[in-house]
Write an enzyme that holds these catalytic residues in place. Structure first.
Site: not given
Ligand SMILES: O=P(O)(O)O[C@H]1O[C@H](CO)[C@@H](O)[C@H](O)[C@H]1O
Ligand SMILES: O=P(O)(O)O[C@H]1O[C@H](CO)[C@@H](O)[C@H](O)[C@H]1O
Lengths: 378, 378
Positions: B52, B55, B61, B120, B181, B194, B344, B347
């Site tokens: 890690c 740690c 890296a 960790h 995140n 973290h 998705v 949305e």
């Molecule tokens: O910086 P990390 O932890 O490698 O990356 C993560 O957080 C970032 C900031 O929200 C995002 O842009 C990346 O897509 C996500 O994988």
């Molecule tokens: O309607 P579905 O295909 O079951 O559902 C999918 O599309 C919707 C509309 O973008 C979203 O709200 C759902 O979260 C997604 O799983």
């Protein structure tokens, strides 16, 4: 481009269509990835799946049976997010803090599911433009069937290629959102090729923001923002993926998703009903090009969400005349069939952030992904 | 609540903090789920992982070696999205279409990683308020160290609990985004507890939108929007998850993510530096409550993105005085440890949409998820 320096420095780009900014960090792709891997999609689906609620002749969850359709088939979503009738709700119009800070409005509408093909194992990427054309025609018919009588677009005659089993909506709708979620990574729960159409009495956030920007640009410059944008992109030739007579496929200057693209009508077209039959076929070809190039990029069935933005079903003349037909594709994959971009912490709390530049993404989709669908020669 | 009807009908709610709307479809949870399943997180991590990069004592890296830290430890991100120095970029100030439609601005800044614990295999949910306090103190110190000398907040004395190995930033920064995140589902690539801190010369989109709304509300009502909102929520008692003397934990009226919560300071506090030591501990307790309740909800290590919004590092007096400290938690899980909500197609193209109501989510987090961390009695 004179801005070649943008390939190496962190910068923000402005999205004039939404009036918002995003952060671009081109050097960030060098970072090793040890996080979640997407499962690559199964590519050996049967042509017909007896358990699929979208296959022709099958029974659906709520009891209806699909016809043995051969053309694209549309029905009202069995689990609609909005319905046509529901209990009435009138928020109290008081002047206290809670009516200022806890505001709600009822929404009604109708949600459809539309299959793109009777075959369970095909996707838009597998279809020819001629096979996608009936989908475009059906989108057009459904859009036309929901236009407000007061909308000048409702006067345009639309070719009926199929009898639609749709009763007229019971109250006038303001917006129709045509979209597709493709692939498990984009929340799609059934691989049978299909999209959705949600219509609502209210104007949703995203089109509302775009309409504000489009109207503002038209007022200030007397022209369509997207017609001007097409002109700039055709001059620069740095972000173009594909084009035909009527449509430009471009990774927008302000793309958020790694391989985001937009299909834009080159001339000012307000909505699907403005297209000639030739333009419909040209649009179908653009959709075929995008989806096939996506699949070829990482040799996988490429997940994405796509959606059409066009004129509202009901709106002011300004809103309708400022609308300019376009289709967005938001695909999450970044580096391979299994490594996606996460729009999470910083993106949700502060600002969307992307790693490769739109120019790099466009170059790959344009130069490396044309030709036959990779699956054809497997 | 008199609005009990909202449990059964589709409606839109207004988010006064962003000035935006979202769609709520309470009945939609009945829909069967056949889509992607998240892999539940591994819960048997070692306390120390030699591979890690976070740690204590391990090599990172890019070649640096972590000290054998026992307190929260901060360092500059080896793969920063923004850097302190880079090639200069000055966009041409011409008046043609491309300078109107292809706009970019350079961004510089500095990105940090901060570990929450040397172990960790722990998460914030495993820590007591007293163990989270040093994280809050470190966030405060880092925030204070980046304040513009012109910011009145820079006059406040901050307790140094640890010597920070931070050189002063080379140019004045406008915004500091503290975020986490957590979990593979939220793009986190290392389970070592973290968070991150990204600072930039520009003001990102989300805080910019909030600042506009906060300033507008203050101008119109002479009070803090979030202080008023706290008052309304404490009166209604419908969306409260937890509270102590200084902080309210609430599923906001306008929550987008299924179990989204906000921690809000009850009194008007502009930023971390405004907190007394007692308030810091109260805030640490609120963080402990949120994360433990999350884990208890589906008996899993609950994924989320969280982030702190407070006063900008540099800003107008209006901006700084209108800021009201709060922390957002955006968790994706909807129904179980493996079924998430996808934001998705609709949305992304139209408007955020949620299935269960904020009131239902709050009730579960409040009434069913208190008590010891579920892992303790496994
Ligand atoms: O910086 P990390 O932890 O490698 O990356 C993560 O957080 C970032 C900031 O929200 C995002 O842009 C990346 O897509 C996500 O994988
Ligand atoms: O309607 P579905 O295909 O079951 O559902 C999918 O599309 C919707 C509309 O973008 C979203 O709200 C759902 O979260 C997604 O799983």
């Amino acid at each position: 481009m004179p801005e070649a320096i943008l390939n190496d420095i962190s910068h923000r780009r402005y999205n004039p269509l939404r009036g918002s900014w995003l952060l671009v960090s081109p050097h960030r792709t060098k970072r090793p990835w040890q996080g979640q891997q997407e499962s690559p999609s199964k590519i050996t689906l049967p042509e017909y799946d007896p358990a699929c609620y979208l296959c022709p002749g099958n029974k659906r969850a709520q009891g209806d049976t699909n016809p043995k359709y051969v053309e694209p088939f549309v029905f009202v979503n069995d689990y609609s997010a909005v319905k046509e009738s529901q209990a009435e709700y009138k928020p109290e119009a008081s002047k206290d803090l809670s009516s200022l800070l806890l505001r709600a409005d009822p929404v009604t509408g109708r949600c459809y599911v539309i299959t793109f093909s009777p075959s369970h194992n095909l996707t838009l990427a597998d279809l020819t433009p001629a096979q996608i054309l009936p989908v475009v025609q059906m989108w057009t018919q459904i859009y036309a069937a929901h236009l407000s009588p007061s909308n000048p677009l409702s006067k345009i005659e639309v070719k009926e290629t199929q009898k639609l089993p749709l009763s007229p909506p019971s109250s006038q709708l303001r917006w129709m959102q045509i979209f597709e979620n493709k692939g498990a990574a984009m929340g799609c729960s059934n691989p049978h090729p299909h999209g959705q159409i949600w219509t609502t009495t209210g104007l949703p956030e995203e089109p509302a923001e775009e309409l504000i920007q489009l109207q503002k640009y038209r007022k200030e410059n007397g022209r369509s923002l997207l017609a001007d944008y097409v002109k700039v992109e055709m001059e620069k030739e740095e972000r173009i993926v594909f084009q035909n007579k009527g449509f430009l496929v471009v990774v927008p200057w302000w793309a958020t998703w790694p391989f985001e693209v937009m299909i834009i009508s080159k001339e000012h077209r307000r909505a699907l009903v403005d297209f000639s039959e030739e333009e419909k076929l040209g649009f179908a070809e653009a959709v075929a090009e995008v989806t096939r190039r996506y699949d070829n990029l990482f040799e996988t069935s490429f997940p994405y969400s796509s959606g059409i933005h066009q004129a509202p079903l009901e709106g002011t003349e300004e809103e309708i005349e400022s609308s300019h037909f376009h289709m967005h594709f938001y695909p999450p994959l970044l580096r391979s069939a299994t490594v996606r971009k996460f729009l999470v912490g910083y993106e949700l709390m502060a600002e969307p952030q992307r790693d490769i530049t739109p120019e790099q993404a466009a170059k790959r989709l344009r130069d490396d992904c044309g030709g036959e669908l990779y699956r054809k020669h497997l």
